[in-house]
Write an enzyme that holds these catalytic residues in place. Structure first.
Site, PDB file in Angstrom:
ATOM      1  N   THR A   1       0.802  -1.229   0.000  1.00 44.19           N
ATOM      2  CA  THR A   1       0.000   0.000   0.000  1.00 44.19           C
ATOM      3  C   THR A   1       0.837   1.283   0.000  1.00 44.19           C
ATOM      4  O   THR A   1       0.288   2.378   0.053  1.00 44.19           O
ATOM      5  CB  THR A   1      -0.916   0.036   1.235  1.00 44.19           C
ATOM      6  N   GLU A   2       2.151   1.163  -0.085  1.00 48.19           N
ATOM      7  CA  GLU A   2       3.021   2.328   0.093  1.00 48.19           C
ATOM      8  C   GLU A   2       2.742   3.447  -0.899  1.00 48.19           C
ATOM      9  O   GLU A   2       2.806   4.636  -0.540  1.00 48.19           O
ATOM     10  CB  GLU A   2       4.491   1.905  -0.007  1.00 48.19           C
ATOM     11  N   MET A   3       2.452   3.113  -2.163  1.00 51.18           N
ATOM     12  CA  MET A   3       2.247   4.142  -3.179  1.00 51.18           C
ATOM     13  C   MET A   3       1.068   5.050  -2.841  1.00 51.18           C
ATOM     14  O   MET A   3       1.021   6.207  -3.274  1.00 51.18           O
ATOM     15  CB  MET A   3       2.017   3.490  -4.544  1.00 51.18           C
TER      16      MET A   3
ATOM     17  N   VAL B   1       0.417   6.402  -0.114  1.00 54.81           N
ATOM     18  CA  VAL B   1       0.791   7.430   0.861  1.00 54.81           C
ATOM     19  C   VAL B   1       2.119   8.098   0.503  1.00 54.81           C
ATOM     20  O   VAL B   1       2.809   8.639   1.359  1.00 54.81           O
ATOM     21  CB  VAL B   1       0.851   6.846   2.292  1.00 54.81           C
TER      22      VAL B   1
ATOM     23  N   LEU C   1       4.939   6.805  -0.573  1.00 56.89           N
ATOM     24  CA  LEU C   1       6.152   6.052  -0.290  1.00 56.89           C
ATOM     25  C   LEU C   1       6.414   5.015  -1.380  1.00 56.89           C
ATOM     26  O   LEU C   1       5.587   4.808  -2.270  1.00 56.89           O
ATOM     27  CB  LEU C   1       6.042   5.363   1.071  1.00 56.89           C
TER      28      LEU C   1
END
Length: 252
Positions: free
Chosen positions: A134-136, A138, A140
């Protein structure tokens, strides 16, 4: 060490079992978890009779990834030149340890939690398992998890899943290569696997893993570069606002 323990460790025949044990906090990655997991791995490797390390979790989340709700970026931030973050060092150890490392995922593996599972030699997924980078969402980049995911599913599949923040259930994870064995009851799947692993001695496992590393070498600077990229993205303009909005929406 302050606060509740992040893991519970138990011994079995030829194995050490480690369970992440903070289900109310969704089993986050923080300094406490990384320290205790490293200590458990030390303990297992120091025991010549131990052949397998099993990593699981209590609750609905296998691991929710790094807790980024505060002002402190990530566990072990403030790197010296050439250094690597503790999370990377743990993932690298799981791949290189002479033990067989087995992740038992029967809940949500999110962000860095996906990397934690993917770094293990084998992944057993139960019917409640899901995997999602899920980083993209937020601002990241899953710089440290991505190499371990990509070695399982392939470069383009990992890249596309990251871009889309794609979620894999247990069957989709098996089809993609994120999981090796899947069943409605993860524990029932695990038992015969452990019996099979018990037929191979530790020295032979170590030799196989060393040969795999020789066949498919990893850039020695990758851990350093991944660590610094994560810190750079966390410090980028707008990232904090994205993280705060995600926390408010319950999406991070």
């Amino acid at each position: 060490m302050s606060g509740p323990r992040a893991v519970v460790v138990s011994r079995g025949r030829d194995l050490l079992r480690v369970e992440m044990a903070r289900p109310r906090q969704r089993n986050p990655i923080d300094d406490t978890l990384l320290t205790e997991l490293a200590a458990a791995l030390d303990e297992a490797e120091a025991d010549p009779g131990c052949r397998v390390l099993v990593l699981g979790a209590r609750g609905a989340d296998f691991c929710s990834g790094t807790d980024l709700s505060g002002d402190r970026p990530v566990p072990g931030d403030g790197l010296a030149a050439g250094a690597e973050l503790p999370y990377w060092r743990l993932l690298d150890r799981l791949t290189r340890s002479e033990l067989v490392t087995v992740a038992v995922v029967d809940g949500r593996a999110t962000a860095g939690g996906v990397g934690l599972a993917a770094a293990c030699d084998l992944v057993v997924a139960g019917e409640r398992a899901s995997f999602r980078l899920t980083e993209m969402l937020v601002g990241l980049v899953p710089a440290m998890a991505l190499p371990f995911v990509a070695r399982r599913v392939g470069e383009q599949r990992a890249f596309a899943a990251t871009l889309r923040a794609e979620e894999f259930d247990s069957e989709a994870a098996r089809a993609a290569g994120l999981a090796d064995l899947v069943g409605a009851d993860a524990e029932r799947v695990l038992r015969p696997l452990l019996a099979a692993l018990g037929r191979t001695d530790r020295a032979t496992t170590a030799a196989l893993k060393r040969y795999r590393a020789r066949l498919f070498p990893r850039d020695e600077r990758l851990g350093h570069d991944a660590s610094h990229l994560l810190l750079e993205r966390f410090a980028a303009p707008g990232t904090r606002a994205l993280l705060d909005r995600a926390q408010e929406a319950g999406a991070a």
